[in-house]
Scaffold this motif. Structure first.
Motif, mmCIF file in Angstrom:
data_model
loop_
_atom_site.group_PDB
_atom_site.id
_atom_site.type_symbol
_atom_site.label_atom_id
_atom_site.label_comp_id
_atom_site.label_asym_id
_atom_site.label_seq_id
_atom_site.Cartn_x
_atom_site.Cartn_y
_atom_site.Cartn_z
ATOM 1 N N VAL A 159 3.644 -12.009 10.475
ATOM 2 C CA VAL A 159 4.106 -10.836 11.226
ATOM 3 C C VAL A 159 4.573 -9.807 10.210
ATOM 4 C CG1 VAL A 159 5.766 -9.935 12.894
ATOM 5 C CG2 VAL A 159 4.808 -12.230 13.196
ATOM 6 N N VAL A 160 3.999 -8.615 10.269
ATOM 7 C CA VAL A 160 4.380 -7.558 9.331
ATOM 8 C C VAL A 160 4.871 -6.351 10.115
ATOM 9 C CG1 VAL A 160 2.712 -8.336 7.606
ATOM 10 C CG2 VAL A 160 2.060 -6.524 9.203
ATOM 11 N N LYS A 161 5.824 -5.650 9.511
ATOM 12 C CA LYS A 161 6.324 -4.404 10.102
ATOM 13 C C LYS A 161 5.798 -3.258 9.249
ATOM 14 C CE LYS A 161 10.536 -1.904 11.368
ATOM 15 N NZ LYS A 161 10.027 -1.550 12.699
ATOM 16 N N SER A 162 5.005 -2.386 9.862
ATOM 17 C CA SER A 162 4.374 -1.313 9.108
ATOM 18 C C SER A 162 5.344 -0.166 8.891
ATOM 19 C CB SER A 162 3.132 -0.800 9.842
ATOM 20 O OG SER A 162 3.523 -0.089 11.001
ATOM 21 N N SER A 163 5.028 0.670 7.903
ATOM 22 C CA SER A 163 5.866 1.830 7.619
ATOM 23 C C SER A 163 5.772 2.884 8.711
ATOM 24 C CB SER A 163 5.464 2.442 6.272
ATOM 25 O OG SER A 163 4.083 2.784 6.280
ATOM 26 N N THR A 164 4.726 2.786 9.554
ATOM 27 C CA THR A 164 4.570 3.746 10.649
ATOM 28 C C THR A 164 5.382 3.355 11.881
ATOM 29 O OG1 THR A 164 2.598 2.563 11.421
ATOM 30 C CG2 THR A 164 2.268 4.378 9.881
ATOM 31 N N GLY A 206 9.583 -10.532 3.067
ATOM 32 C CA GLY A 206 10.059 -9.425 2.251
ATOM 33 C C GLY A 206 8.991 -8.830 1.354
ATOM 34 N N ALA A 207 7.832 -9.522 1.214
ATOM 35 C CA ALA A 207 6.761 -8.994 0.366
ATOM 36 C C ALA A 207 6.127 -7.770 1.029
ATOM 37 C CB ALA A 207 5.705 -10.063 0.117
ATOM 38 N N ARG A 208 5.620 -6.862 0.191
ATOM 39 C CA ARG A 208 4.950 -5.670 0.719
ATOM 40 C C ARG A 208 3.444 -5.873 0.673
ATOM 41 N NH1 ARG A 208 6.776 -0.138 -1.612
ATOM 42 N NH2 ARG A 208 6.236 -1.134 -3.595
ATOM 43 N N VAL A 209 2.762 -5.415 1.739
ATOM 44 C CA VAL A 209 1.312 -5.531 1.825
ATOM 45 C C VAL A 209 0.723 -4.170 2.175
ATOM 46 C CG1 VAL A 209 1.320 -7.972 2.463
ATOM 47 C CG2 VAL A 209 1.447 -6.240 4.250
ATOM 48 N N ALA A 210 -0.549 -3.981 1.798
ATOM 49 C CA ALA A 210 -1.278 -2.751 2.127
ATOM 50 C C ALA A 210 -2.279 -3.065 3.226
ATOM 51 C CB ALA A 210 -1.987 -2.212 0.886
ATOM 52 N N LEU A 211 -2.265 -2.259 4.303
ATOM 53 C CA LEU A 211 -3.125 -2.488 5.463
ATOM 54 C C LEU A 211 -4.186 -1.400 5.557
ATOM 55 C CD1 LEU A 211 -0.393 -3.277 8.157
ATOM 56 C CD2 LEU A 211 -1.491 -4.864 6.573
ATOM 57 N N LEU A 221 1.423 0.952 4.271
ATOM 58 C CA LEU A 221 2.332 -0.038 3.691
ATOM 59 C C LEU A 221 3.073 -0.770 4.800
ATOM 60 C CD1 LEU A 221 3.935 1.777 0.624
ATOM 61 C CD2 LEU A 221 2.264 -0.064 0.612
ATOM 62 N N ALA A 222 3.260 -2.071 4.600
ATOM 63 C CA ALA A 222 3.991 -2.883 5.583
ATOM 64 C C ALA A 222 4.781 -3.954 4.837
ATOM 65 C CB ALA A 222 3.029 -3.514 6.579
ATOM 66 N N THR A 223 5.772 -4.490 5.526
ATOM 67 C CA THR A 223 6.634 -5.527 4.950
ATOM 68 C C THR A 223 6.508 -6.800 5.769
ATOM 69 O OG1 THR A 223 8.200 -3.838 4.230
ATOM 70 C CG2 THR A 223 8.991 -6.101 4.246
ATOM 71 N N VAL A 224 6.342 -7.923 5.087
ATOM 72 C CA VAL A 224 6.222 -9.215 5.773
ATOM 73 C C VAL A 224 7.589 -9.602 6.327
ATOM 74 C CG1 VAL A 224 5.689 -11.661 5.498
ATOM 75 C CG2 VAL A 224 4.333 -9.942 4.287
ATOM 76 N N SER A 225 7.673 -9.804 7.638
ATOM 77 C CA SER A 225 8.944 -10.173 8.268
ATOM 78 C C SER A 225 8.982 -11.630 8.726
ATOM 79 C CB SER A 225 9.222 -9.254 9.468
ATOM 80 O OG SER A 225 8.157 -9.331 10.405
ATOM 81 N N ILE A 282 1.092 -6.336 -2.501
ATOM 82 C CA ILE A 282 1.591 -5.510 -3.598
ATOM 83 C C ILE A 282 2.684 -6.282 -4.324
ATOM 84 C CG2 ILE A 282 2.683 -3.326 -4.222
ATOM 85 C CD1 ILE A 282 1.549 -2.186 -1.611
ATOM 86 N N THR A 283 2.448 -6.514 -5.592
ATOM 87 C CA THR A 283 3.472 -7.203 -6.383
ATOM 88 C C THR A 283 4.617 -6.258 -6.649
ATOM 89 O OG1 THR A 283 2.338 -6.576 -8.415
ATOM 90 C CG2 THR A 283 1.811 -8.725 -7.489
ATOM 91 N N SER A 284 5.825 -6.780 -6.563
ATOM 92 C CA SER A 284 7.020 -5.962 -6.761
ATOM 93 C C SER A 284 7.299 -5.801 -8.247
ATOM 94 C CB SER A 284 8.225 -6.624 -6.077
ATOM 95 O OG SER A 284 9.394 -5.898 -6.343
ATOM 96 N N GLU A 285 7.317 -4.565 -8.691
ATOM 97 C CA GLU A 285 7.646 -4.276 -10.080
ATOM 98 C C GLU A 285 9.032 -3.649 -10.111
ATOM 99 O OE1 GLU A 285 4.679 -1.866 -11.810
ATOM 100 O OE2 GLU A 285 3.080 -3.339 -11.547
#
Length: 404
Positions: A85-90, A109-114, A72-76, A125-128
């Motif tokens: 540019v994304v910041k990963s959860s790792t 702020g959107a979340r993406v799967a890498l 999981l990562a967040t678009v920054s 990933i759509t935010s629910e």
């Protein structure tokens, strides 16, 4: 000799007839068996097809389970040419490309799967939102501006410095070399304009205004309140620039005591989650926090320290000059008789708050309607003042009897 021939012929005919009947019976039986076997064949073929489909489905399911987990990562940051540019959860950040089909979903702020191996974007990933967040009031841009607020010049100035400037001109703070403040706490009697100030800031900054009453954070089950707090701040990050307005914050932010019930401890957990979100390790981005209370004396010291609420602003009952400004705002569209003296009304309404003054103007208009008049006279204002101010006095005396 003549009698033997016919007898033998009749016997042979009977034998032949019996054989024919026997063969016909056998043929019918065989035909029935063939048909039965054909039906069984069709059933078996159908069963075989069903089993084949089930095997394929199970193989697909097995392959899906064998697929390695995604990061999981967040678009920054969004760049040109479908780059982001994304910041990963790792931990580390990556510069990646995304496809045209994902372009509409990509936002800060959107979340993406890498993919773990290639670090390519597999899906956005759509935010629910949690259903608990439905207790919030979200206004994309409130229609309250500073010119609709009277008697709070100093409070407006401090609010602009604390909330508006960091959202509109953050470079000023970079040049000076200080960290912009993120929070402001309004305190004062009811009806003095605390919510109006918060909405006016959201209007001037074109920020999303997220309002929630603090009592909405208090839930029945353990952890629900903390989850709602996280949901509020996640929503604010997605809607940034945004302003979170927490009304009646004393509902969850009372001083923590030694002895407490299980319900008190759950409220304290919610408070600790709020403190962590306000002063956490992750940056809140373009998110300002405004809170309001009538009871600043019972707030927990950890909440009101600098770094969380950098400005604590009193919003008092307006003075006579402020009352006159408020009356002018609320009578701007009213038709008044020449005998109406707003300065005199402001002088006579000594204990009136901004909400009381608005109520006086509304009641004066209602008295004019009752008299079938199209303009409001001084007498109508006097009647309205009697009604509104006496109602407040009766309420205060009742409160004194109940709680005194």
């Amino acid at each position: 000799m003549d009698e033997v021939g016919p007898v033998n012929t009749t016997s042979r005919d009977q034998e032949i007839s019996d054989l024919i009947d026997k063969h016909e019976t056998i043929e019918r039986n065989l035909t029935w068996e063939v048909r039965k076997l054909e039906k069984d064949k069709v059933l078996l073929e159908n069963e075989n097809l069903r089993l084949d489909r089930e095997v394929k489905s199970l193989k697909t399911e097995i392959n899906r389970f064998r697929t390695p987990p995604l990061v999981l990562a967040t678009v920054s940051e969004l760049l040109d040419d479908n780059k982001t540019v994304v910041k990963s959860s790792t931990g580390p950040s990556f510069l990646l490309k995304y496809s045209d089909k994902d372009a509409s979903k990509m936002e800060i702020g959107a979340r993406v799967a890498l993919n773990q191996q290639t670090f390519s974007i597999v899906e956005v990933i759509t935010s629910e939102k949690d259903p608990l967040v439905s207790g919030m009031e979200i206004d994309e841009k409130p229609d309250i501006s500073y010119d609709k607020i009277g008697g709070l010049k100093e409070q407006i100035r401090e609010t602009i410095e604390t909330v508006e400037l960091p959202l509109k001109n953050p470079e000023i703070f970079e040049k000076v070399g200080i960290t912009p403040p993120k929070g402001v706490l309004f305190y004062g009697p009811p009806g003095t304009g605390k919510t109006l100030l918060a909405k006016a800031v959201a209007h001037e900054t074109n920020a999303t205004f997220i309002k929630i009453v603090a009592s909405e954070f208090v839930k029945k089950y353990i952890g629900e309140g903390s989850r709602l707090v996280r949901g509020v701040f996640e929503l604010a990050k997605e809607k940034a620039p945004a302003i979170i307005f927490i009304d009646e914050i004393d509902a969850i932010a009372a001083k923590r005591l030694q002895g407490s019930t299980s319900g008190d401890r759950e409220v304290q957990r919610t408070l600790m989650q709020l403190l962590a979100e306000m002063d956490g390790f992750e940056s809140r981005g373009d998110v300002g926090i405004i809170a309001a209370t009538n009871r600043p004396d019972i707030l927990d010291p950890a909440l009101v320290r600098p770094g969380r609420f950098d400005r604590i602003i009193e919003v008092p009952v307006p003075d006579e000059e402020g009352k006159l400004e408020i009356l002018k705002i609320h009578t701007r569209d009213m038709t008044l008789d020449v005998d109406v003296n707003l300065e005199q009304i402001a002088h006579e309404a000594k204990e009136a708050s901004g909400a009381d003054l608005k109520a006086i103007c509304t009641e004066a208009g209602m008295f004019a309607i009752r008299d079938e008049k199209y303009s409001v006279s001084r007498e109508h204002f006097e009647q309205a003042m009697d009604k509104v101010m006496n109602k407040n006095k009766n309420k205060e005396s009742t409160d004194g009897v109940m709680f005194g």
